[in-house]
Design an enzyme around this catalytic site. Structure first.
Site, mmCIF file in Angstrom:
data_model
loop_
_atom_site.group_PDB
_atom_site.id
_atom_site.type_symbol
_atom_site.label_atom_id
_atom_site.label_comp_id
_atom_site.label_asym_id
_atom_site.label_seq_id
_atom_site.Cartn_x
_atom_site.Cartn_y
_atom_site.Cartn_z
ATOM 1 N N ARG A 444 0.644 -1.307 0.034
ATOM 2 C CA ARG A 444 0.008 -0.034 0.090
ATOM 3 C C ARG A 444 0.933 1.127 -0.198
ATOM 4 O O ARG A 444 0.687 2.105 0.856
ATOM 5 C CB ARG A 444 -0.893 -0.165 1.003
ATOM 6 C CG ARG A 444 -2.201 0.742 0.924
ATOM 7 C CD ARG A 444 -3.013 0.935 2.185
ATOM 8 N NE ARG A 444 -4.424 1.483 1.927
ATOM 9 C CZ ARG A 444 -5.146 2.426 2.637
ATOM 10 N NH1 ARG A 444 -4.819 2.802 3.969
ATOM 11 N NH2 ARG A 444 -6.239 2.774 2.155
ATOM 12 N N TRP A 478 -6.915 3.130 15.345
ATOM 13 C CA TRP A 478 -5.556 3.002 15.353
ATOM 14 C C TRP A 478 -5.547 2.000 14.340
ATOM 15 O O TRP A 478 -5.693 0.626 14.406
ATOM 16 C CB TRP A 478 -4.982 2.522 16.551
ATOM 17 C CG TRP A 478 -3.570 2.263 16.698
ATOM 18 C CD1 TRP A 478 -2.845 1.374 15.782
ATOM 19 C CD2 TRP A 478 -2.632 2.810 17.506
ATOM 20 N NE1 TRP A 478 -1.554 1.422 16.285
ATOM 21 C CE2 TRP A 478 -1.267 2.353 17.310
ATOM 22 C CE3 TRP A 478 -2.511 3.665 18.822
ATOM 23 C CZ2 TRP A 478 -0.252 2.471 18.106
ATOM 24 C CZ3 TRP A 478 -1.522 3.891 19.452
ATOM 25 C CH2 TRP A 478 -0.290 3.381 19.039
ATOM 26 N N ASP A 479 -5.039 2.297 13.119
ATOM 27 C CA ASP A 479 -4.959 1.232 11.932
ATOM 28 C C ASP A 479 -3.501 0.745 11.663
ATOM 29 O O ASP A 479 -2.694 1.326 12.334
ATOM 30 C CB ASP A 479 -5.404 2.149 10.627
ATOM 31 C CG ASP A 479 -6.010 1.176 9.512
ATOM 32 O OD1 ASP A 479 -5.667 0.104 9.733
ATOM 33 O OD2 ASP A 479 -7.029 1.797 9.007
ATOM 34 N N CYS A 527 -7.704 -1.564 14.349
ATOM 35 C CA CYS A 527 -8.100 -1.700 12.994
ATOM 36 C C CYS A 527 -6.829 -2.079 12.071
ATOM 37 O O CYS A 527 -5.644 -1.815 12.580
ATOM 38 C CB CYS A 527 -8.745 -0.483 12.328
ATOM 39 S SG CYS A 527 -8.922 -0.779 10.357
ATOM 40 N N ASP A 549 -13.283 -4.669 6.561
ATOM 41 C CA ASP A 549 -13.518 -3.704 5.655
ATOM 42 C C ASP A 549 -14.560 -4.105 4.752
ATOM 43 O O ASP A 549 -15.254 -3.290 3.817
ATOM 44 C CB ASP A 549 -12.300 -3.268 4.468
ATOM 45 C CG ASP A 549 -11.328 -2.508 5.338
ATOM 46 O OD1 ASP A 549 -11.770 -1.763 6.397
ATOM 47 O OD2 ASP A 549 -10.287 -2.368 4.764
HETATM 48 C C1 GLA Z 1 -7.834 0.785 6.107
HETATM 49 C C2 GLA Z 1 -9.092 0.545 7.224
HETATM 50 C C3 GLA Z 1 -10.221 1.205 6.578
HETATM 51 C C4 GLA Z 1 -9.907 2.858 6.449
HETATM 52 C C5 GLA Z 1 -8.549 2.845 5.389
HETATM 53 C C6 GLA Z 1 -8.177 4.065 5.379
HETATM 54 O O1 GLA Z 1 -8.195 -0.029 5.032
HETATM 55 O O2 GLA Z 1 -9.424 -0.907 7.355
HETATM 56 O O3 GLA Z 1 -11.399 1.122 7.353
HETATM 57 O O4 GLA Z 1 -9.505 3.236 7.683
HETATM 58 O O5 GLA Z 1 -7.707 2.106 6.093
HETATM 59 O O6 GLA Z 1 -6.742 4.239 4.658
#
Ligand code: GLA
Length: 728
Positions: A444, A478-479, A527, A549
């Site tokens: 990514r 928090w991803d 997340c 997602d």
């Molecule tokens: C991930 C998360 C999504 C969103 C995107 C943002 O894919 O799972 O919910 O927050 O990042 O870039």
């Protein structure tokens, strides 16, 4: 006393209200496993150790009186490498001689009230009167390494937790090559293995298959737990169902590389190991140094998978999830991601908030795209400064505008990541993880920050602190959107590179701990590209985790049901999105089997949809406690039944019941009865739709006639219905 040591028989017996776990100190100090399962009144358990007779190919240890005793044949409490047990080993230590022979023998033990903390690691917790802990000291005489086995018994829950601490008590450095958190030897039984596998947008899919002779394993080498395998495994009788039969669950409170292995030996006896993945792990211990393993949580239920899950749910709500938001009513949120992706500004967000307020929603979450030069996913991760031009003012001003509407405000972060196109990277290219001499792989468009480093963590913490302290932020998502390749830290010497992955996880925990300690009132939602880090380690800090997602209501059933095998409904992040395959009623009913929230542009809802949303908001409040703190029953399974998915919540006092049915695909002849579960047979329940009164016995044994509901009609593909009962 849940933990009892019989001095004369040398047997440890660990009892919960519903289970017994027992092992023995046998001649020469071997720890021999005796039993794990339904509660036993007996103390005379020694005969349970023999699971096979003498085998000429299985060595027996020197100096042991019992000629029948071989560590390769008997059930061992914590198996070691190279000393005669040829099955999978929980522990292997490389000493100064260069070999990995490890032979741990009992030295002493102590029993204490409560539960000690695990330094640097998330773990379940208990007050003095809530649990009891057994600590067994063992030693390997040659290396001087001591291994302490910890068992904490939560008597009221049917739960036991385990962890291990290794201490170099010798004079020379050693290397830990394997240090599993738990080892469990079962007698020969016909068992199925149940686990959760998946990928992005298909997390936590349930798999169940019979154990085979040989080794079967689930693991992660990705640096994070990942969506591919969840660090949870259950062994159940072949005949076990949702509500009947023996079910043993083991779950790691860990967010990094893990391994849960099962070896079925030639006698048909399964051995389970759960802990850090040994393939990507080495840890050097200088004399006097210690290493603590993550915790393994073990649940036994004689009420099948459902009984096991409900035990995990209540236990985690009470003894793992430490956030003040675990039990406190959480604000109903709407998230901007699927509504706007990167295409928003301050005014658009204020419009979202205004519309959301009309619908009864309580918080707006500004997802990815608010910082640095982040107009797409190619750049700016690591530059956690507010893009005031995009937001039309400071973050404080934006939150004030949103708050003025009566809406709380939350933001998105991805603290562990860095884009090569970022100011942070330009200043510190060496902070992005990469093995010397190799190219960095991108995923990514991003790299991972070296979270083993204190200076990196300090920098990210200060950036976050500066933003969070200047605006009224109620929530953080928090991803973590990539995994780790070319793993190495420039800070570690060559002989410690094997420590990288575990140190990475400790670094993440350290940063999470600092953020949640500095801002204890912020609700943290974890997340990782959806549910890619859906584990108990994360749950310690964040009481909810975005489950996927994939927001298609039908596909979500499989994901949420899988997650519910081990994790509480209150932790399963679920939103109503604009995904059109099902109507908004079904999307709401499915999201209601989770945290519930919205992920759509509220301005685009039709007047009819807005009325439905208002009703969903009312239901969210009405059923809040029932769904989060009640007992969850999976009545049919979306992985087994292609047509209908039924589930039910029952309050702990059995006074309230919520039943939901989703038609995934309408069969030719759909039976309109369903038997409810977990009610009090002697109580009378009123059907809220009809006013009819039924006994719990009738609803459980004869079943509920769904076609008796006013306005009932044949539900079509993707439609759903809900029934609510209260005891009268
Ligand atoms: C991930 C998360 C999504 C969103 C995107 C943002 O894919 O799972 O919910 O927050 O990042 O870039």
């Amino acid at each position: 006393m849940p933990i009892h040591f019989d001095e004369s028989k040398k047997i440890f017996k660990l009892d919960t209200k519903s289970s017994t776990y027992a092992f023995l100190v046998y001649n020469g100090g071997f720890l021999v496993h005796l039993y794990y399962g339904a509660k036993l009144p007996d103390n005379n358990l020694k005969h349970l150790m023999y699971r096979g007779w003498f085998d000429s190919l299985s060595p027996y240890a020197e100096g042991v009186d019992d000629p029948r005793f071989a560590v390769d044949i008997n059930p061992m409490e914590y198996s070691t490498n190279g000393a005669g047990d040829f099955r999978i080993s929980a522990c292997a230590v490389r000493g100064r001689d260069g070999n990995t022979v490890t032979d741990l023998r009992y030295v002493s033990h102590k029993i204490t009230k409560g539960k000690p903390k695990l330094p640097g690691l998330p773990a379940t917790f208990a007050k003095e009167n809530e649990a009891e802990t057994l600590e067994i000291e063992t030693v390997d005489e040659v290396t001087g390494v001591k291994v302490f086995l910890f068992y904490t018994v939560f008597e009221d829950y049917g739960v036991m937790t385990r962890s291990v601490r290794a201490e170099n008590g010798g004079k020379f450095p050693v290397e830990l090559e394997q240090l599993y958190s738990a080892c469990i030897d079962f007698p020969a039984m016909d068992m199925d293995m149940v686990h959760l596998y998946g990928k992005w947008a298909k997390e936590n899919t349930t798999a169940r298959h019979p154990l085979q002779h040989g080794i079967q394993a689930i693991r992660s080498k990705r640096g994070m737990t990942g969506p591919n395998h969840n660090p949870f495994l259950a062994l159940v009788d072949h005949t076990a169902t949702e509500e009947t039969g023996n079910a043993y669950g083991v779950n790691l409170v860990y967010s990094g590389n893990f391994s849960i292995e099962v070896e079925v030996d030639t006698r048909g006896c399964p051995r389970v190991l759960a802990g850090i993945d040994p393939e990507s792990f080495r840890w050097r211990l200088e004399p006097g140094e210690s290493f603590v393993s993550p915790e393994a949580v073990m649940v036994y239920s004689e009420h099948g998978l459902g009984g096991m899950s409900r035990t995990f749910h209540h236990f985690y709500l009470d003894h793992l999830m430490r956030s003040e938001w675990t039990k406190k009513k959480r604000p109903l949120l709407i998230n901007s991601w699927e509504a706007a992706f990167f295409d928003f500004d301050g005014d658009k967000l204020v419009e979202f908030a205004r519309e959301a307020k009309e619908l009864g929603i309580e918080m707006l979450v500004m997802d990815d795209g608010w910082f640095g030069n982040r107009f797409d996913d190619h750049r700016a991760l690591g530059d956690w400064t507010v893009n005031e031009e995009k937001l039309g003012g400071t973050l404080g001003e934006l939150t004030d505008r949103v708050n003025a509407l009566g809406i709380k405000f939350g933001i998105w972060y991805e603290p562990e990541m860095i884009n090569p196109d970022s100011d942070l990277y330009r200043a510190h290219p060496d902070w992005a993880i990469c093995a010397p001499g190799r190219k960095k792989s991108l995923s990514r468009h991003q790299c991972v920050l070296d979270m083993t480093r204190q200076d990196v963590r300090d920098h990210i913490f200060h950036q976050m602190e500066s933003v969070l302290s200047k605006a009224n932020i109620a929530y953080i998502k928090w991803d973590c959107n990539r995994h780790i390749s070319e793993a190495a830290s420039l800070e570690l010497p060559p002989e410690r590179q094997g420590e990288f992955f575990h140190r990475y996880v400790l670094g993440v925990y350290d940063l999470m701990d600092r953020i949640t300690t500095a801002f204890p009132h912020i609700l943290l939602e974890n997340c990782s590209s959806g549910g890619g880090r859906f584990d108990a380690g994360m749950m310690y800090y964040s009481p909810q985790i975005w489950a996927s997602d994939n927001t298609d209501a039908i596909e979500r059933l499989t994901i949420q049901f899988g997650a519910s095998l081990c994790y509480p409904i209150a932790a399963i992040g679920a939103h109503v999105s604009a995904n059109p395959r099902t109507d908004i009623v079904t999307r709401g009913n499915v999201a209601m089997c989770g945290t519930f929230g919205y992920e759509l542009d509220p301005r685009k809802l039709t007047p009819e949809e807005k009325e439905i949303v208002k009703k969903q908001v009312r239901d969210y409040h009405k059923y809040y406690d029932l769904i989060r703190f009640g007992d969850f029953y999976r009545i049919t399974s979306p992985t087994e039944d292609p047509f209908v998915c039924d589930w039910e919540f029952v309050s702990r006092d059995k006074n309230e019941v919520l039943f939901t049915r989703v038609i995934m695909r309408r069969p030719e002849n759909l039976y309109q009865h369903q038997r409810l579960r977990g009610l009090d047979p002697d109580k009378l329940y009123t059907d809220e739709d009809t006013g009819e009164v039924y006994s719990g016995a009738l609803l459980m044994h004869a079943g509920l006639d769904l076609s008796g509901t006013p306005g009932w009609r044949w539900l079509q593909d993707g439609e759903s219905m809900v029934k609510h009962f209260s005891a009268c």
